[in-house]
Design a protein around this motif. Sequence first.
Motif, mmCIF file in Angstrom:
data_model
loop_
_atom_site.group_PDB
_atom_site.id
_atom_site.type_symbol
_atom_site.label_atom_id
_atom_site.label_comp_id
_atom_site.label_asym_id
_atom_site.label_seq_id
_atom_site.Cartn_x
_atom_site.Cartn_y
_atom_site.Cartn_z
ATOM 1 N N GLU A 1 -41.517 64.711 129.154
ATOM 2 C CA GLU A 1 -40.441 65.642 129.667
ATOM 3 C C GLU A 1 -40.008 66.269 128.505
ATOM 4 N N TRP A 2 -39.472 67.785 128.790
ATOM 5 C CA TRP A 2 -38.997 68.262 127.536
ATOM 6 C C TRP A 2 -37.557 67.666 127.342
ATOM 7 N N VAL A 3 -37.659 67.291 126.269
ATOM 8 C CA VAL A 3 -36.468 66.662 125.639
ATOM 9 C C VAL A 3 -35.671 66.952 124.066
ATOM 10 N N ASN A 4 -34.614 67.003 123.923
ATOM 11 C CA ASN A 4 -34.206 67.228 122.634
ATOM 12 C C ASN A 4 -34.701 66.311 121.637
ATOM 13 N N LEU A 5 -34.628 66.659 120.350
ATOM 14 C CA LEU A 5 -35.045 65.855 119.016
ATOM 15 C C LEU A 5 -34.256 64.616 119.272
ATOM 16 N N SER A 6 -33.162 64.559 119.431
ATOM 17 C CA SER A 6 -32.370 63.254 119.583
ATOM 18 C C SER A 6 -32.722 62.410 120.615
ATOM 19 N N GLU A 7 -33.595 62.976 121.698
ATOM 20 C CA GLU A 7 -34.078 62.001 122.692
ATOM 21 C C GLU A 7 -35.388 61.526 122.556
ATOM 22 N N LEU A 8 -36.017 62.313 121.558
ATOM 23 C CA LEU A 8 -37.907 62.204 121.497
ATOM 24 C C LEU A 8 -38.294 60.675 121.439
ATOM 25 N N SER A 9 -37.434 59.939 120.401
ATOM 26 C CA SER A 9 -37.721 58.499 120.405
ATOM 27 C C SER A 9 -37.829 57.739 121.874
ATOM 28 N N ARG A 10 -36.731 57.815 122.785
ATOM 29 C CA ARG A 10 -36.905 57.285 124.141
ATOM 30 C C ARG A 10 -38.108 57.846 124.705
ATOM 31 N N MET A 11 -38.648 59.074 124.889
ATOM 32 C CA MET A 11 -39.629 59.634 125.540
ATOM 33 C C MET A 11 -40.947 59.001 124.891
ATOM 34 N N TYR A 12 -40.972 58.969 123.560
ATOM 35 C CA TYR A 12 -42.130 58.352 122.897
ATOM 36 C C TYR A 12 -42.376 57.061 123.093
ATOM 37 N N ASN A 13 -41.473 56.273 123.258
ATOM 38 C CA ASN A 13 -41.655 54.940 123.688
ATOM 39 C C ASN A 13 -41.945 54.528 125.055
ATOM 40 N N ALA A 14 -41.487 55.452 125.984
ATOM 41 C CA ALA A 14 -41.863 55.549 127.498
ATOM 42 C C ALA A 14 -43.058 55.790 127.491
ATOM 43 N N LEU A 15 -43.716 56.763 126.854
ATOM 44 C CA LEU A 15 -45.042 57.118 127.174
ATOM 45 C C LEU A 15 -46.172 56.031 126.561
ATOM 46 N N ILE A 16 -45.834 55.530 125.350
ATOM 47 C CA ILE A 16 -46.485 54.262 125.027
ATOM 48 C C ILE A 16 -46.680 53.141 125.946
ATOM 49 N N GLN A 17 -45.412 52.996 126.681
ATOM 50 C CA GLN A 17 -45.429 51.806 127.791
ATOM 51 C C GLN A 17 -46.285 52.235 128.976
ATOM 52 N N MET A 18 -46.085 53.716 129.264
ATOM 53 C CA MET A 18 -46.722 54.205 130.327
ATOM 54 C C MET A 18 -48.380 54.137 129.994
ATOM 55 N N GLU A 19 -48.913 54.435 128.780
ATOM 56 C CA GLU A 19 -50.220 53.879 128.436
ATOM 57 C C GLU A 19 -50.540 52.593 128.618
ATOM 58 N N HIS A 20 -49.790 51.752 128.253
ATOM 59 C CA HIS A 20 -50.288 50.219 128.089
ATOM 60 C C HIS A 20 -50.293 49.847 129.675
ATOM 61 N N ASN A 21 -49.235 50.134 130.344
ATOM 62 C CA ASN A 21 -49.182 49.854 131.859
ATOM 63 C C ASN A 21 -50.262 50.321 132.524
ATOM 64 N N ASN A 22 -50.985 51.492 132.260
ATOM 65 C CA ASN A 22 -52.029 52.219 133.358
ATOM 66 C C ASN A 22 -53.395 51.651 133.058
ATOM 67 N N VAL A 23 -53.813 50.849 133.713
ATOM 68 C CA VAL A 23 -55.017 50.256 133.643
ATOM 69 C C VAL A 23 -55.906 50.272 134.755
ATOM 70 N N THR A 24 -55.591 51.239 135.667
ATOM 71 C CA THR A 24 -56.578 51.544 137.070
ATOM 72 C C THR A 24 -57.026 52.937 136.783
ATOM 73 N N MET A 25 -56.251 53.798 135.979
ATOM 74 C CA MET A 25 -56.569 55.333 136.169
ATOM 75 C C MET A 25 -57.224 55.712 134.756
ATOM 76 N N SER A 26 -58.475 56.232 135.128
ATOM 77 C CA SER A 26 -59.181 56.803 133.793
ATOM 78 C C SER A 26 -59.494 58.108 133.795
ATOM 79 N N GLN A 27 -59.290 58.691 132.574
ATOM 80 C CA GLN A 27 -59.780 60.288 132.305
ATOM 81 C C GLN A 27 -58.918 61.022 133.562
ATOM 82 N N ALA A 28 -57.598 60.824 133.474
ATOM 83 C CA ALA A 28 -56.889 61.374 134.418
ATOM 84 C C ALA A 28 -55.523 62.187 133.647
#
Length: 556
Positions: A282-309
């Motif tokens: 999502e669009w975030v300020n620089l001060s919130e970027l670390s939170r969004m970065y970690n959220a996307l890393i966790q999102m990739e880690h948890n995605n084990v069923t969807m491929s090339q999406a």
Amino acid sequence: MYKILLVDDEWFAIEGLKSGVDWHSLHISEIYEAHNAEQAQEILIRTQIDVMICDIEMPGSNGIELMEWVKEQNLAVETIFLTCHADFKYAQRAIHLGSLDYLLKPVDYDELKETVHHALEKIIIAQETKDRNEAYLKVYSQWETKKILLYERFWQDLFWQRIIPTKDNIEKALSSNLMPLSPSTRILPILMGIEQWGKPLSTREEEIMAFALRNAAEEMLLGQLSGQVLQDGNGVHFVLLFDDQTSDKRALTFDQIKKSCTQYIEACSKYLYCSLTCYIGEWVNLSELSRMYNALIQMEHNNVTMSQAVLFFKEQPKESRETQLPALFEWSELLEQANREELMELSSQMFEQLRGDVGITGETLNTFYHALLQTVYYVLHKRGISAQTVFSGRNELDQLSATKSLQQLQQWTQQIIHTVTVHLSLLDTEYSVVDKVKRYIGDHLLDEISREDLASIAHINSAYLSRLFKKEVGLSLTDYIQQERMKKASDMLIQSDETISNIAKAFHYTNFSHFSKLFRKYYGMNPQAYRRQIMITRASQTTKTDNHDIRPSAEL
């Protein structure tokens, strides 16, 4: 200190110039003289001259032609022309060529001294300007070289909160890293999660392909938009879109971003043989970027069923119940029996069920990975088999690769089942496997044979086949194939009139010297000597036979 060149066809004119001006006061240390253009050219070629005082009217090439030559050679020489005639044509041409001044003879030495002083000042200014430009270009070049590294370091510091995300701290970090952003800039992060390469790659090859992925992302996902493509310290690739409110970027919709990501995924699959999924934050300020970065890393880690999406953070499903994995008691019994078919069927059923479970995460895959390995180790230990003899490949037990997605875990599971059951089923038939391989080698001596070909016809792991063959035969597969080829080559040398080079080519030895060296290893001599010796031996045996058949005349 400077060097000056005096050019005049009249020797007394040069002597007058040398004695009429206090050259030392002008910091001129060396005075060169030439009496025509050709002599001047020779001096200019071998010596760095700062100022040239030249008569225009000279026999042969005149002063104007000499200066044209100086310009063609790109020589940095300040030129002062002398002439007896105040002809505007000469003055106009001299000015056009960049002459510093145009003085009439007889020369006023004070005026000449002042003109030379002006020429030297011009040289000093030009040199200072050149030095400043070179220094600037050097600093700029160094900055350009390190710019990407500086930017990437800034983002990594922000991702991992090495920069405490306050406005003042962010502003200082932007300034120190020369980032063209402000603390109010909003960022949209897109994580490019590499799932699988189309073929095995070395570390170096993977680095090159990842570089190509980032270049493609710059072209297809950024294009004319403000942003940056980077790789974080853990090797994860990101696209960062910048929204500084100074252009039409705010009009960029998520549908447009999704379309670009879809095209990018298709291009990577088609041209770079890589399957990947894009995770859009999502669009975030620089001060919130670390939170969004970690959220996307966790999102990739948890995605084990969807491929090339293309997946959006805002569409993340709510957490559900924990996925229950089956007990592997039945798997253990089937492994001991080397019952590959039933195990494959069980695994297919299990993975089909997992695909329909919305609660499955990366932890689920890791749990099953370790459970299956424990089951396999238990069965192998029970049969007295070391796991190292079964899993010889470096990547066979690579957890990171196996648990990257549900699909990859299924492929890994099936490979483990195949490897273990084949190994166990061959325990009582090892000699038949070696015999089968030896027969295949004997029937294909004139073909190119690889270890993988032999492993394929024996239906076992290639590394395991090599160890088994060496154990039973006493030779490696390569040495055995060479030995059998040399036996066949010796038969062809004896039984045919084929040339030795053609015999070597028949066994795919394009280097005749290499073939000869191998043959000598087994028969103690090169092929020519071997054939010659066989021919001599045969001739000797024929002579003895003929002599034995001759009877004395008294006995006839």
